[in-house]
Design an enzyme around this catalytic site. Sequence first.
Site, PDB file in Angstrom:
ATOM      1  N   SER A 195       0.888  -1.227  -0.185  1.00 42.20           N
ATOM      2  CA  SER A 195       0.070   0.069   0.050  1.00 42.20           C
ATOM      3  C   SER A 195       0.689   1.214   0.154  1.00 42.20           C
ATOM      4  CB  SER A 195      -0.881   0.005   1.356  1.00 42.20           C
ATOM      5  OG  SER A 195      -2.050   0.821   1.027  1.00 42.20           O
ATOM      6  N   ARG A 232     -12.641   6.295   9.332  1.00 42.24           N
ATOM      7  CA  ARG A 232     -12.055   4.927   9.055  1.00 42.24           C
ATOM      8  C   ARG A 232     -13.030   3.671   8.635  1.00 42.24           C
ATOM      9  NH1 ARG A 232      -6.966   2.636   8.914  1.00 42.24           N
ATOM     10  NH2 ARG A 232      -6.578   0.999   9.981  1.00 42.24           N
ATOM     11  N   ASP A 266      -8.655  -6.836  -4.168  1.00 45.57           N
ATOM     12  CA  ASP A 266      -8.670  -5.499  -3.805  1.00 45.57           C
ATOM     13  C   ASP A 266      -9.073  -4.302  -4.720  1.00 45.57           C
ATOM     14  OD1 ASP A 266      -7.399  -3.049  -2.975  1.00 45.57           O
ATOM     15  OD2 ASP A 266      -5.124  -3.877  -3.112  1.00 45.57           O
ATOM     16  N   HIS A 290      -7.732  -5.193  -0.043  1.00 44.86           N
ATOM     17  CA  HIS A 290      -6.705  -4.521   0.101  1.00 44.86           C
ATOM     18  C   HIS A 290      -5.940  -4.888   1.521  1.00 44.86           C
ATOM     19  CE1 HIS A 290      -3.707  -1.254  -0.441  1.00 44.86           C
ATOM     20  NE2 HIS A 290      -3.983  -1.017   0.674  1.00 44.86           N
ATOM     21  N   ASP A 291      -6.490  -5.027   2.369  1.00 41.67           N
ATOM     22  CA  ASP A 291      -6.019  -5.341   3.484  1.00 41.67           C
ATOM     23  C   ASP A 291      -5.237  -6.916   3.605  1.00 41.67           C
ATOM     24  OD1 ASP A 291      -6.023  -3.113   5.200  1.00 41.67           O
ATOM     25  OD2 ASP A 291      -7.626  -3.600   6.489  1.00 41.67           O
TER      26      ASP A 291
HETATM   27  C1  LIG Z   1       0.885   0.303  17.405  1.00 46.11           C
HETATM   28  C2  LIG Z   1       0.031  -0.422  16.580  1.00 46.11           C
HETATM   29  O1  LIG Z   1      -0.882  -0.903  17.137  1.00 46.11           O
HETATM   30  S1  LIG Z   1       0.394  -0.635  14.967  1.00 46.11           S
HETATM   31  C3  LIG Z   1      -0.130  -1.943  14.479  1.00 46.11           C
HETATM   32  C4  LIG Z   1      -1.524  -2.216  14.258  1.00 46.11           C
HETATM   33  N1  LIG Z   1      -1.996  -1.464  13.060  1.00 46.11           N
HETATM   34  C5  LIG Z   1      -1.562  -1.690  12.156  1.00 46.11           C
HETATM   35  O2  LIG Z   1      -0.592  -2.216  11.512  1.00 46.11           O
HETATM   36  C6  LIG Z   1      -2.291  -1.097  10.860  1.00 46.11           C
HETATM   37  C7  LIG Z   1      -2.350  -1.755   9.980  1.00 46.11           C
HETATM   38  N2  LIG Z   1      -3.254  -3.194  10.585  1.00 46.11           N
HETATM   39  C8  LIG Z   1      -4.613  -3.172  10.097  1.00 46.11           C
HETATM   40  O3  LIG Z   1      -5.158  -2.278   9.548  1.00 46.11           O
HETATM   41  C9  LIG Z   1      -5.430  -4.190  10.683  1.00 46.11           C
HETATM   42  O4  LIG Z   1      -4.884  -4.427  12.169  1.00 46.11           O
HETATM   43  C10 LIG Z   1      -5.430  -5.563  10.092  1.00 46.11           C
HETATM   44  C11 LIG Z   1      -5.890  -5.355   8.663  1.00 46.11           C
HETATM   45  C12 LIG Z   1      -4.025  -6.234   9.812  1.00 46.11           C
HETATM   46  C13 LIG Z   1      -6.048  -6.531  10.898  1.00 46.11           C
HETATM   47  O5  LIG Z   1      -7.400  -5.705  11.178  1.00 46.11           O
HETATM   48  P1  LIG Z   1      -8.156  -6.199  12.445  1.00 46.11           P
HETATM   49  O6  LIG Z   1      -9.247  -5.411  12.874  1.00 46.11           O
HETATM   50  O7  LIG Z   1      -7.205  -6.541  13.651  1.00 46.11           O
HETATM   51  O8  LIG Z   1      -9.072  -7.541  12.295  1.00 46.11           O
HETATM   52  P2  LIG Z   1     -10.177  -7.862  11.876  1.00 46.11           P
HETATM   53  O9  LIG Z   1     -10.891  -7.195  10.831  1.00 46.11           O
HETATM   54  O10 LIG Z   1     -10.651  -9.340  11.654  1.00 46.11           O
HETATM   55  O11 LIG Z   1     -11.100  -7.597  12.980  1.00 46.11           O
HETATM   56  C14 LIG Z   1     -10.853  -8.154  14.441  1.00 46.11           C
HETATM   57  C15 LIG Z   1     -11.400  -7.057  15.560  1.00 46.11           C
HETATM   58  O12 LIG Z   1     -12.631  -6.836  15.422  1.00 46.11           O
HETATM   59  C16 LIG Z   1     -13.424  -7.330  16.249  1.00 46.11           C
HETATM   60  N3  LIG Z   1     -14.822  -7.614  15.711  1.00 46.11           N
HETATM   61  C17 LIG Z   1     -15.022  -8.674  14.799  1.00 46.11           C
HETATM   62  N4  LIG Z   1     -16.247  -8.790  14.363  1.00 46.11           N
HETATM   63  C18 LIG Z   1     -16.824  -7.853  15.101  1.00 46.11           C
HETATM   64  C19 LIG Z   1     -18.120  -7.320  15.242  1.00 46.11           C
HETATM   65  N5  LIG Z   1     -19.087  -7.989  14.565  1.00 46.11           N
HETATM   66  N6  LIG Z   1     -18.553  -6.528  16.104  1.00 46.11           N
HETATM   67  C20 LIG Z   1     -17.695  -5.878  16.816  1.00 46.11           C
HETATM   68  N7  LIG Z   1     -16.488  -6.419  16.936  1.00 46.11           N
HETATM   69  C21 LIG Z   1     -15.937  -7.248  15.923  1.00 46.11           C
HETATM   70  C22 LIG Z   1     -12.622  -8.633  16.840  1.00 46.11           C
HETATM   71  O13 LIG Z   1     -13.021  -8.929  18.277  1.00 46.11           O
HETATM   72  C23 LIG Z   1     -11.433  -8.006  16.829  1.00 46.11           C
HETATM   73  O14 LIG Z   1     -11.133  -7.147  17.962  1.00 46.11           O
HETATM   74  P3  LIG Z   1      -9.718  -6.728  18.568  1.00 46.11           P
HETATM   75  O15 LIG Z   1      -8.830  -6.348  17.264  1.00 46.11           O
HETATM   76  O16 LIG Z   1      -9.929  -5.907  19.608  1.00 46.11           O
HETATM   77  O17 LIG Z   1      -9.258  -8.196  18.999  1.00 46.11           O
HETATM   78  N1  LIG Z   2      -5.231  -1.268   7.180  1.00 48.33           N
HETATM   79  C1  LIG Z   2      -4.297  -0.423   6.654  1.00 48.33           C
HETATM   80  C2  LIG Z   2      -4.922   0.321   5.489  1.00 48.33           C
HETATM   81  C3  LIG Z   2      -4.154   1.089   4.497  1.00 48.33           C
HETATM   82  O1  LIG Z   2      -3.402   0.093   3.744  1.00 48.33           O
HETATM   83  C4  LIG Z   2      -3.795   0.398   7.538  1.00 48.33           C
HETATM   84  O2  LIG Z   2      -4.375   0.964   8.257  1.00 48.33           O
HETATM   85  O3  LIG Z   2      -2.529   0.799   7.312  1.00 48.33           O
END
Ligand SMILES: CC(=O)SCCNC(=O)CCNC(=O)[C@H](O)C(C)(C)COP(=O)(O)OP(=O)(O)OC[C@H]1O[C@@H](n2cnc3c(N)ncnc32)[C@H](O)[C@@H]1OP(=O)(O)O
Ligand SMILES: N[C@@H](CCO)C(=O)O
Length: 372
Positions: A161, A227, A321, A350-351
């Site tokens: 990305s 978001r 994506d 995309h994710d």
């Molecule tokens: C300092 C830092 O934290 S930086 C590191 C973290 N962030 C990044 O790196 C940015 C990029 N990362 C991301 O964008 C995301 O983390 C991704 C794409 C990798 C994964 O997305 P996630 O939100 O973790 O995964 P997903 O979409 O499966 O959602 C899971 C979460 O939603 C919650 N959830 C799932 N379904 C539902 C629902 N129907 N209703 C409410 N909550 C829900 C889960 O319980 C889980 O919660 P948690 O994260 O508190 O454990």
């Molecule tokens: N999930 C990604 C989206 C953009 O690539 C982020 O929050 O960094």
Amino acid sequence: MSEAHKQTGTAYSPCEVKTFRVPQDLCSPAEKLKWKGFELESGEKLPQYHLAYTTCGQLNTERNNVVWIFHALTANSNPQEWWDGLVGAGKYFDPAKYFIVCVNTPGSCYGSIGPLDMNVATGKPYYHDFPFFSTRDLIRSYQPLRRFLGIEKIHIGIGGSMGGQQLLEWSIEEPELFEHIIPIATNAIHSAWGIAFNTTQRMIIEADGTWGQQHPQAGIAGMKAARAMALISYRSYEGYALKQSTNNSQWQIDNSGESVGGAASYQRYQGEKLANRYNAFSYYTLSKTMDSHNLGRGRGTVAEALQLIRAKALVIGIDSDVLFPLSEQQYLAAQIPGAHFLSISSHFGHDGFLLEFDTIEKAIDSFLNDNK
Ligand SMILES: CC(=O)SCCNC(=O)CCNC(=O)[C@H](O)C(C)(C)COP(=O)(O)OP(=O)(O)OC[C@H]1O[C@@H](n2cnc3c(N)ncnc32)[C@H](O)[C@@H]1OP(=O)(O)O
Ligand SMILES: N[C@@H](CCO)C(=O)O
């Protein structure tokens, strides 16, 4: 190379997060003497800046084991936290083998210069006045850090990305620097479609009545909604159907007619989740950085710019994506000399670049073996 990095030990070194300050940490007296501020593409000049960066492992004696990872929009400099399937002890990018470097992008809230930092000119936080960094400015701000770390060649550059956008910029700016590049789910110029999503996110933040305030929480409700909206572009129809469908027996609505559970609560939760770790100023400014991405700016055409790349390239796209569609990576692969293209099948849209570790690992391994 700085004194600190002349010692290249062999012992395993875990990940460390550090701060690099310019001009204080510039590695040679000549570089310090030449320093006249960091000039952004906009013409604005910063008297100083700092970068948070993570290193895992050690630079080997031959200095040929560098993996430079570029993070996307909202991540931090520690890929072990957000690419844990690929980076860490026993993983493909193992610090026992590689010297792994990742820098937090300026504008973010994870340690590099950002909108909540103090503006030395006013003695107050920048907030809305944070200087605009283009993707080209980002990689130019990393160049003194590369020299400080004693890195002359990068064995593998990889990023998805917005991380891939930075990787491509740098591969053009310094064509001999990278041996291999792996841009994932990214593009050569940010698309009208991508700019539309980012502009709409900014409009949502602007519509938050608190956005004009000079306060770290300003615009936070807007950012939650932005978001949630953007998440639709980061995922896919199939991904939502797979993970968030509410079948008839489970489906409920509350007295106001709002769905309970499933996609409705997921959207709200994801807005809250980001608000617990991010701020609207960083989100706003980095979305503009992404929109500025244009490899062709000042270099003739986009195609001419891509043809300057000398690294061996594997361009990866994700079939679901909708934000950076496969056509964008096919274009990159067609223009970068000798590049390979791979489409990954995923429900995560995309994710997928943050989630499809096994497939990405296999693709990297086969590319590196074929290009030894
Ligand atoms: C300092 C830092 O934290 S930086 C590191 C973290 N962030 C990044 O790196 C940015 C990029 N990362 C991301 O964008 C995301 O983390 C991704 C794409 C990798 C994964 O997305 P996630 O939100 O973790 O995964 P997903 O979409 O499966 O959602 C899971 C979460 O939603 C919650 N959830 C799932 N379904 C539902 C629902 N129907 N209703 C409410 N909550 C829900 C889960 O319980 C889980 O919660 P948690 O994260 O508190 O454990
Ligand atoms: N999930 C990604 C989206 C953009 O690539 C982020 O929050 O960094």
